[in-house]
Design a protein around this motif. Structure first.
Motif, PDB file in Angstrom:
ATOM      1  N   CYS A 147       0.731  -1.119   0.043  1.00 52.90           N
ATOM      2  CA  CYS A 147       0.000   0.023  -0.043  1.00 52.90           C
ATOM      3  C   CYS A 147       0.898   1.163   0.117  1.00 52.90           C
ATOM      4  CB  CYS A 147      -0.830  -0.041   1.273  1.00 52.90           C
ATOM      5  SG  CYS A 147      -2.162   1.390   1.398  1.00 52.90           S
ATOM      6  N   LYS A 148       0.722   2.339  -0.985  1.00 49.08           N
ATOM      7  CA  LYS A 148       1.265   3.399  -0.961  1.00 49.08           C
ATOM      8  C   LYS A 148       0.070   4.734  -0.862  1.00 49.08           C
ATOM      9  CE  LYS A 148       5.004   4.770  -1.988  1.00 49.08           C
ATOM     10  NZ  LYS A 148       6.231   5.237  -0.930  1.00 49.08           N
ATOM     11  N   VAL A 149       0.185   5.443   0.308  1.00 47.24           N
ATOM     12  CA  VAL A 149      -0.777   6.436   0.351  1.00 47.24           C
ATOM     13  C   VAL A 149      -0.087   7.958  -0.047  1.00 47.24           C
ATOM     14  CG1 VAL A 149      -2.239   7.569   2.092  1.00 47.24           C
ATOM     15  CG2 VAL A 149      -1.732   5.097   1.937  1.00 47.24           C
ATOM     16  N   ILE A 150      -0.791   8.441  -0.708  1.00 42.44           N
ATOM     17  CA  ILE A 150      -0.380   9.784  -0.951  1.00 42.44           C
ATOM     18  C   ILE A 150      -1.234  10.940  -0.267  1.00 42.44           C
ATOM     19  CG2 ILE A 150      -0.170  11.708  -2.802  1.00 42.44           C
ATOM     20  CD1 ILE A 150      -0.021   9.333  -4.985  1.00 42.44           C
ATOM     21  N   GLU A 151      -0.455  12.050   0.466  1.00 38.63           N
ATOM     22  CA  GLU A 151      -1.039  12.891   1.109  1.00 38.63           C
ATOM     23  C   GLU A 151      -1.505  13.916   0.343  1.00 38.63           C
ATOM     24  OE1 GLU A 151       0.812  14.603   4.619  1.00 38.63           O
ATOM     25  OE2 GLU A 151      -0.942  15.777   5.204  1.00 38.63           O
ATOM     26  N   PHE A 152      -2.806  14.428   0.451  1.00 38.18           N
ATOM     27  CA  PHE A 152      -3.383  15.500   0.013  1.00 38.18           C
ATOM     28  C   PHE A 152      -3.186  16.648   0.758  1.00 38.18           C
ATOM     29  CE2 PHE A 152      -5.797  17.610  -3.379  1.00 38.18           C
ATOM     30  CZ  PHE A 152      -6.311  18.605  -2.773  1.00 38.18           C
ATOM     31  N   PRO A 153      -1.991  17.802   0.525  1.00 37.01           N
ATOM     32  CA  PRO A 153      -1.857  18.692   1.566  1.00 37.01           C
ATOM     33  C   PRO A 153      -3.216  19.466   1.791  1.00 37.01           C
ATOM     34  CG  PRO A 153      -0.777  19.067  -0.383  1.00 37.01           C
ATOM     35  CD  PRO A 153      -1.509  17.960  -0.822  1.00 37.01           C
ATOM     36  N   THR A 154      -3.526  19.785   2.811  1.00 34.07           N
ATOM     37  CA  THR A 154      -4.614  20.576   3.229  1.00 34.07           C
ATOM     38  C   THR A 154      -4.410  21.871   4.082  1.00 34.07           C
ATOM     39  OG1 THR A 154      -5.143  19.519   5.241  1.00 34.07           O
ATOM     40  CG2 THR A 154      -6.068  18.649   3.366  1.00 34.07           C
ATOM     41  N   GLY A 155      -5.231  22.551   4.290  1.00 33.39           N
ATOM     42  CA  GLY A 155      -5.200  23.859   4.938  1.00 33.39           C
ATOM     43  C   GLY A 155      -4.618  25.196   4.368  1.00 33.39           C
ATOM     44  N   GLY A 156      -4.962  26.191   4.765  1.00 29.46           N
ATOM     45  CA  GLY A 156      -4.551  27.612   4.391  1.00 29.46           C
ATOM     46  C   GLY A 156      -4.873  27.497   2.767  1.00 29.46           C
ATOM     47  N   TRP A 157      -6.020  27.500   2.404  1.00 24.55           N
ATOM     48  CA  TRP A 157      -6.649  27.651   0.954  1.00 24.55           C
ATOM     49  C   TRP A 157      -5.970  29.126   0.556  1.00 24.55           C
ATOM     50  CZ3 TRP A 157      -8.727  25.097  -2.772  1.00 24.55           C
ATOM     51  CH2 TRP A 157      -9.187  25.924  -3.877  1.00 24.55           C
ATOM     52  N   GLY A 158      -5.408  28.624  -0.806  1.00 29.15           N
ATOM     53  CA  GLY A 158      -4.846  29.815  -1.201  1.00 29.15           C
ATOM     54  C   GLY A 158      -3.615  30.461  -0.781  1.00 29.15           C
ATOM     55  N   ILE A 352     -12.821  20.473   2.506  1.00 23.51           N
ATOM     56  CA  ILE A 352     -11.694  20.045   3.624  1.00 23.51           C
ATOM     57  C   ILE A 352     -10.910  21.400   3.858  1.00 23.51           C
ATOM     58  CG2 ILE A 352     -10.440  18.436   4.333  1.00 23.51           C
ATOM     59  CD1 ILE A 352     -11.998  16.544   2.573  1.00 23.51           C
ATOM     60  N   CYS A 353     -10.278  21.399   2.574  1.00 21.83           N
ATOM     61  CA  CYS A 353      -9.007  22.324   2.870  1.00 21.83           C
ATOM     62  C   CYS A 353      -9.625  23.746   3.216  1.00 21.83           C
ATOM     63  CB  CYS A 353      -8.145  22.343   1.441  1.00 21.83           C
ATOM     64  SG  CYS A 353      -8.173  20.746   1.090  1.00 21.83           S
ATOM     65  N   LEU A 354     -10.837  24.079   2.451  1.00 21.16           N
ATOM     66  CA  LEU A 354     -11.229  25.603   2.956  1.00 21.16           C
ATOM     67  C   LEU A 354     -11.510  25.676   4.401  1.00 21.16           C
ATOM     68  CD1 LEU A 354     -13.831  26.336   0.046  1.00 21.16           C
ATOM     69  CD2 LEU A 354     -11.579  27.124   0.270  1.00 21.16           C
ATOM     70  N   PRO A 355     -11.201  27.023   4.880  1.00 16.29           N
ATOM     71  CA  PRO A 355     -11.609  27.302   5.953  1.00 16.29           C
ATOM     72  C   PRO A 355     -13.131  27.337   6.081  1.00 16.29           C
ATOM     73  CG  PRO A 355      -9.956  28.919   5.156  1.00 16.29           C
ATOM     74  CD  PRO A 355     -10.592  28.085   4.254  1.00 16.29           C
ATOM     75  N   SER A 356     -13.784  27.039   7.251  1.00 21.01           N
ATOM     76  CA  SER A 356     -15.327  27.013   7.171  1.00 21.01           C
ATOM     77  C   SER A 356     -16.019  27.950   6.485  1.00 21.01           C
ATOM     78  CB  SER A 356     -15.675  26.545   8.583  1.00 21.01           C
ATOM     79  OG  SER A 356     -16.894  26.075   8.725  1.00 21.01           O
ATOM     80  N   GLU A 357     -15.409  29.401   6.614  1.00 24.32           N
ATOM     81  CA  GLU A 357     -16.434  30.561   6.110  1.00 24.32           C
ATOM     82  C   GLU A 357     -16.133  30.486   4.734  1.00 24.32           C
ATOM     83  OE1 GLU A 357     -15.547  34.497   8.411  1.00 24.32           O
ATOM     84  OE2 GLU A 357     -13.687  33.188   7.974  1.00 24.32           O
ATOM     85  N   GLU A 358     -15.028  30.107   4.062  1.00 25.08           N
ATOM     86  CA  GLU A 358     -14.942  30.067   2.679  1.00 25.08           C
ATOM     87  C   GLU A 358     -15.944  28.844   2.039  1.00 25.08           C
ATOM     88  OE1 GLU A 358     -10.509  31.730   2.418  1.00 25.08           O
ATOM     89  OE2 GLU A 358     -11.118  30.648   0.690  1.00 25.08           O
ATOM     90  N   ARG A 359     -16.010  27.631   2.831  1.00 26.70           N
ATOM     91  CA  ARG A 359     -16.851  26.361   2.550  1.00 26.70           C
ATOM     92  C   ARG A 359     -18.308  26.908   2.126  1.00 26.70           C
ATOM     93  NH1 ARG A 359     -18.874  21.141   4.962  1.00 26.70           N
ATOM     94  NH2 ARG A 359     -19.768  20.320   3.036  1.00 26.70           N
ATOM     95  N   GLU A 392     -22.075  25.291  10.288  1.00 26.51           N
ATOM     96  CA  GLU A 392     -21.462  26.911  10.087  1.00 26.51           C
ATOM     97  C   GLU A 392     -22.271  27.048   8.510  1.00 26.51           C
ATOM     98  OE1 GLU A 392     -20.376  29.055  12.013  1.00 26.51           O
ATOM     99  OE2 GLU A 392     -19.339  27.804  13.580  1.00 26.51           O
ATOM    100  N   ASN A 393     -22.350  26.271   7.715  1.00 28.81           N
ATOM    101  CA  ASN A 393     -22.959  26.424   6.617  1.00 28.81           C
ATOM    102  C   ASN A 393     -24.609  27.008   6.717  1.00 28.81           C
ATOM    103  OD1 ASN A 393     -20.937  25.799   4.883  1.00 28.81           O
ATOM    104  ND2 ASN A 393     -21.834  23.889   4.271  1.00 28.81           N
ATOM    105  N   LYS A 394     -25.069  26.334   7.316  1.00 30.81           N
ATOM    106  CA  LYS A 394     -26.524  26.796   7.858  1.00 30.81           C
ATOM    107  C   LYS A 394     -26.530  27.681   8.444  1.00 30.81           C
ATOM    108  CE  LYS A 394     -30.505  24.484  10.605  1.00 30.81           C
ATOM    109  NZ  LYS A 394     -31.039  25.980  10.855  1.00 30.81           N
ATOM    110  N   LEU A 395     -25.877  28.263   9.190  1.00 27.52           N
ATOM    111  CA  LEU A 395     -25.848  29.568   9.776  1.00 27.52           C
ATOM    112  C   LEU A 395     -25.441  30.401   8.712  1.00 27.52           C
ATOM    113  CD1 LEU A 395     -23.865  29.067  13.362  1.00 27.52           C
ATOM    114  CD2 LEU A 395     -26.085  29.557  12.979  1.00 27.52           C
ATOM    115  N   ALA A 396     -24.612  30.428   8.074  1.00 26.78           N
ATOM    116  CA  ALA A 396     -24.349  31.408   6.982  1.00 26.78           C
ATOM    117  C   ALA A 396     -25.398  31.495   5.938  1.00 26.78           C
ATOM    118  CB  ALA A 396     -22.913  31.102   6.389  1.00 26.78           C
ATOM    119  N   LEU A 397     -25.807  30.358   5.712  1.00 23.79           N
ATOM    120  CA  LEU A 397     -26.931  30.388   4.752  1.00 23.79           C
ATOM    121  C   LEU A 397     -28.151  31.201   4.983  1.00 23.79           C
ATOM    122  CD1 LEU A 397     -26.751  26.818   3.274  1.00 23.79           C
ATOM    123  CD2 LEU A 397     -26.626  28.908   1.847  1.00 23.79           C
TER     124      LEU A 397
END
Lengths: 440, 384
Positions: A147-158, A352-359, A392-397
């Motif tokens: 098994c080889k797993v590749i990590e998708f780097p997350t966080g700090g969108w943009g 996932i990578c987006l901060p909740s606000e941007e999502r 948070e999506n619900k609140l924002a909407l």
């Protein structure tokens, strides 16, 4: 958009390519079943795990975990047996339900289409949520396969995107070299690059098809889209997928031009947030009784496809690297382009990578651009990853004046979905729009 | 029945700091004029924060029932993340000048995300700590992340972070880790001079206070503990393995039954401080190496399983007789590992008891289960 007119508003017609879509999917799972006995390379891992990296090694079949889990979920008896087999081994019930279906099938040594669970030759996988790396650790241990797993780097969108491209592309290279060693043969980089171009095309096309659903009436809906989007999930690297989407694009354009609706009584447009509840897709048919069409979702748009966000915030078709003339002359260039494409494209980038606000901002963009009157939010006990930010999506909407309805459920474990409660909620939500059923 | 000996002097102060963490931080701010940076997850590179002259404090819960997080965090997320956010929403961390997180589990990320939306501060930072710590490719990525974080701290504080400052900070943190290791080593004794609960308070206090001040207390505590005599041999020697756990009431209950929690593997315990930074010319790379090679949180323990060899060694070196597997409700990373760890512990003839934790722990019910578990261990030791 909410009309007092009752009854049929638009003409409707079945999709001409519907059977073709189903045929492609059935063949996909048949190929997986036959791969071991035919001596064909079978690779396991996430459906999102970089099929073009494998394509350099020639013909292969791919057992993508999430879609496989969703498929099992549509067979309630087998799904229950799978869930129980996993729990009998001491695993918690609140773990990812796609994974539990997959594991169950593996532990029971049963394939949902008959026969035994097909053992992959190796696992090439990607990690983006807490589940993924661990999911295939258990599979690798149990089946005794590499098994080889590749990590998708997350966080700090943009932010620091160049670092992420470097990290992802070097992992790609490492994975290709690992497969060369494991399989005992070299990767053909030309085949790999060709496959990447097909992937880009398939995803761009699905995105373009999704954009057409902005039309009133919507040519597709949340009941039809899963069968269509899943090809981009399962086989986007294959020419037959890109060709299918080209044909589908033409058909959907025609439906828009002719105002052919998937829900002929469309008088309310909704967005769905989260995975569909695969064990209760009837919810979308139930909504149709009120003339409500679920015209889109983050999940179905971005899992099989991709979109591009302009400077002014409008989502449009994403051009492929080949259209933009970005060179992919060798492995190093190609892997960087692949990393850049994936880092931007993805549902996880936007979930996932987006901060909740941007999502929340992304969901609001979908609501506005697809001209939705409200959002149905699946509080999915089967996927904590996609549930990230849902409250948070619900609140924002709501703050933006968009009505929402939530329902608690599970994407693949029917024991955690109370259908009568969901129906009650739908009734109340529709009543809030002043709508009553058009049909019994 | 032997009861775990409680210490006095410096050791007691750890508990006091933990109880009064907010007062401590506010007083520190007033005293030093410095900024306080709240953080989620122990993969945050605190050395750089220290080098910037900022006080890092781990944001933690208060173990009280709450109803403020439901609009923000889905109920399926762990109690710890909700308890953390609740503290912020209730205004208990109003003195923080900034917040940050190292990429970690989804649940704590949600707490951070909701915090930054509803409790914004002038400095909010998402540190992309790799999950794939086992690949050599993570090192250059993490080193670059360290560089970016350092630059962000410099911009925020208006102060340059020199190599000298980093060296000093690494020195402080390495001393801190060494001292805690020394105190943990004392628990290898047949009569541990410090209880499991006190050890947890020692570690947790360190996550909430100036490390230089914590070091002074640790030195004092070490002196006191080395002099301590006349301790009792516990009826059972236990290890706690699991999720974040700072439930001292639970530990106190376990140890009141005659057992001693002699060692642990969790992030309010040894995982926080186990390995030091190995200094090198490239300071940021040295930091990256430390965080990549520390005992792994299960969120980061794949493709190979590195946790078991480490836990096995702890069990051997601390002569563990039983294991308490503690898991925060809904904690996925630990839910993945628990069946495997149970199997390995069984193979090693170490009985284990699995307990699921919430914000409040049903101490009475747990007492019954722990009593039965301890009887089982004692029975087994008689048979041997």
């Amino acid at each position: 958009m909410v009309s007092d007119t009752k009854g049929i508003l638009y003409k409707t017609a079945p999709l001409k390519l519907w059977n073709k879509a189903r045929e492609l999917r059935v063949n996909h799972y048949k190929e997986i079943q036959e791969a071991p006995e035919k001596g064909r390379l079978l690779v396991g891992g996430s459906v999102q795990a970089y099929p073009s990296l494998i394509a350099g090694f020639g013909d292969f079949a791919h057992l993508g975990g999430e879609a496989y889990g969703a498929t099992i979920a549509t067979d309630p008896d087998f799904a229950l047996k799978c869930a129980e087999a996993v729990e009998a081994r001491g695993y918690a019930r609140d773990l990812c339900s796609y994974m539990r279906m997959y594991w169950g099938s593996m532990f029971l040594d049963r394939y949902p289409f008959g026969g035994k669970f097909p053992h992959p030759n190796l696992l090439l996988h990607l990690h983006f949520c807490d589940t993924h790396g661990k999911w295939y650790q258990v599979v690798s241990d149990y089946l005794g396969i590499p098994c080889k797993v590749i990590e998708f780097p997350t966080g700090g969108w943009g932010q620091r995107e160049d670092l992420k491209v470097e990290y992802l592309s070097t992992q790609f290279n490492d994975a290709v070299e690992w497969m060369e060693k494991t399989l005992g043969r070299k990767s053909d980089d030309e085949l790999m690059i060709e496959s990447m171009k097909t992937e880009f095309m398939s995803q761009s096309l699905w995105g373009e098809i999704a954009l057409l659903n902005q039309a009133i009436p919507a040519p597709l809906d949340h009941k039809t889209m899963p069968t269509l989007h899943v090809l981009g999930v399962l086989m986007r690297h294959k020419k037959e997928c890109a060709d299918f989407y080209k044909d589908l694009l033409e058909e959907v354009r025609e439906r828009v031009a002719q105002k052919i609706a998937v829900v002929p009584t469309e008088r309310l447009r909704l967005l769905h947030d989260g995975q569909p509840p695969w064990t209760f897709l009837e919810i979308f048919r139930y909504l149709e009784k009120f003339g409500a069409a679920v015209v889109g979702s983050h999940y179905l748009f971005y899992l099989g496809g991709t979109l591009w966000e302009r400077e002014d915030g409008v989502l449009e078709r994403r051009k492929t690297p080949q259209e933009l003339g970005i060179p992919m002359r060798n492995r190093e260039e190609a892997l960087k382009v692949y990393a850049q494409w994936i880092l931007y494209k993805n549902m996880w980038s936007r979930a996932i990578c987006l901060p909740s606000e941007e999502r929340s901002d992304q969901v609001l963009k979908l609501v506005r651009q697809w001209r939705c009157d409200g959002v149905v939010i699946h509080l999915n006990r089967g996927c904590e990853n996609m549930s990230y930010g849902c409250m948070e999506n619900k609140l924002a909407l709501n703050e933006a004046g968009v009505p929402t309805m939530t329902y608690e459920g599970n994407q693949a474990d029917a024991r955690e979905l109370d259908t009568s409660q969901i129906i009650n909620r739908v009734d109340a939500f529709m009543e809030s729009f002043g709508l009553s059923k058009l049909e019994k | 029945m032997a009861v775990a000996v409680k210490s006095g002097g410096a050791v007691k102060q750890f508990g006091a700091i933990r109880q009064n963490r907010h007062e401590y931080a506010k007083e520190w701010k007033k005293r030093t004029g410095g900024k306080v940076l709240g953080y989620f997850c122990t993969y945050v590179p605190e050395e750089l924060i220290e080098a910037a002259g900022v006080l890092p404090v781990r944001i933690m819960g208060s173990h009280e029932p709450e109803d403020v997080t439901e609009p923000h965090i889905y109920k399926m997320y762990c109690p710890f993340c909700r308890d953390c956010l609740a503290q912020g929403l209730k205004g208990r961390y109003d003195y923080l000048d900034g917040v940050m997180i190292a990429h970690s589990c989804t649940h704590i990320r949600q707490a951070y995300a909701s915090w930054t939306i509803h409790l914004p501060t002038s400095f909010q930072y998402y540190f992309s700590m790799p999950a794939k710590v086992q690949t050599p490719l993570a090192k250059p990525f993490l080193t670059s992340e360290m560089k970016a974080f350092k630059a962000a701290l410099e911009k925020w504080t208006g102060q340059k972070i020199s190599d000298d400052k980093i060296d000093k900070a690494i020195g402080v943190y390495n001393t801190n880790r060494r001292l805690m290791r020394e105190i943990y080593d004392l628990r290898k004794s047949a009569t541990p001079p410090i209880s499991g609960m006190e050890s947890m308070e020692m570690v947790v206090a360190g996550q909430m206070m100036d490390k230089k001040e914590h070091n002074k207390l640790l030195e004092q505590a070490l002196t006191e503990l080395k002099k301590k005599t006349g301790g009792n041999e516990p009826s059972s020697r236990l290890i706690i393995i699991g999720s974040e756990d700072d439930d001292t009431e639970f530990l106190d209950m376990v140890e009141s039954l005659g057992a001693s929690v002699v060692v642990d593997d969790h992030c309010t315990g040894s995982r926080y401080f186990w390995n030091e930074v190995v200094p090198k010319d490239n300071r940021l790379e040295a930091l990256a190496e430390r965080y990549l090679t520390r005992p792994a949180c299960p969120q980061k323990d794949w493709e190979e399983r590195t946790r078991w060899p480490h836990i096995e060694k702890l069990c051997d070196d601390w002569k563990v007789q039983g294991a308490l597997l503690i898991q925060q409700k809904f904690c996925d990373p630990h839910e993945f590992d628990i069946p495997y760890l149970n199997k390995k512990l069984q193979e090693k003839n170490i009985p284990s008891l699995f307990l699921e934790f919430d914000v409040l722990v049903p101490v009475g019910q747990f007492r019954t289960r722990v009593e039965a578990f301890l009887e089982m261990i004692q029975q087994a030791s008689l048979e041997f």
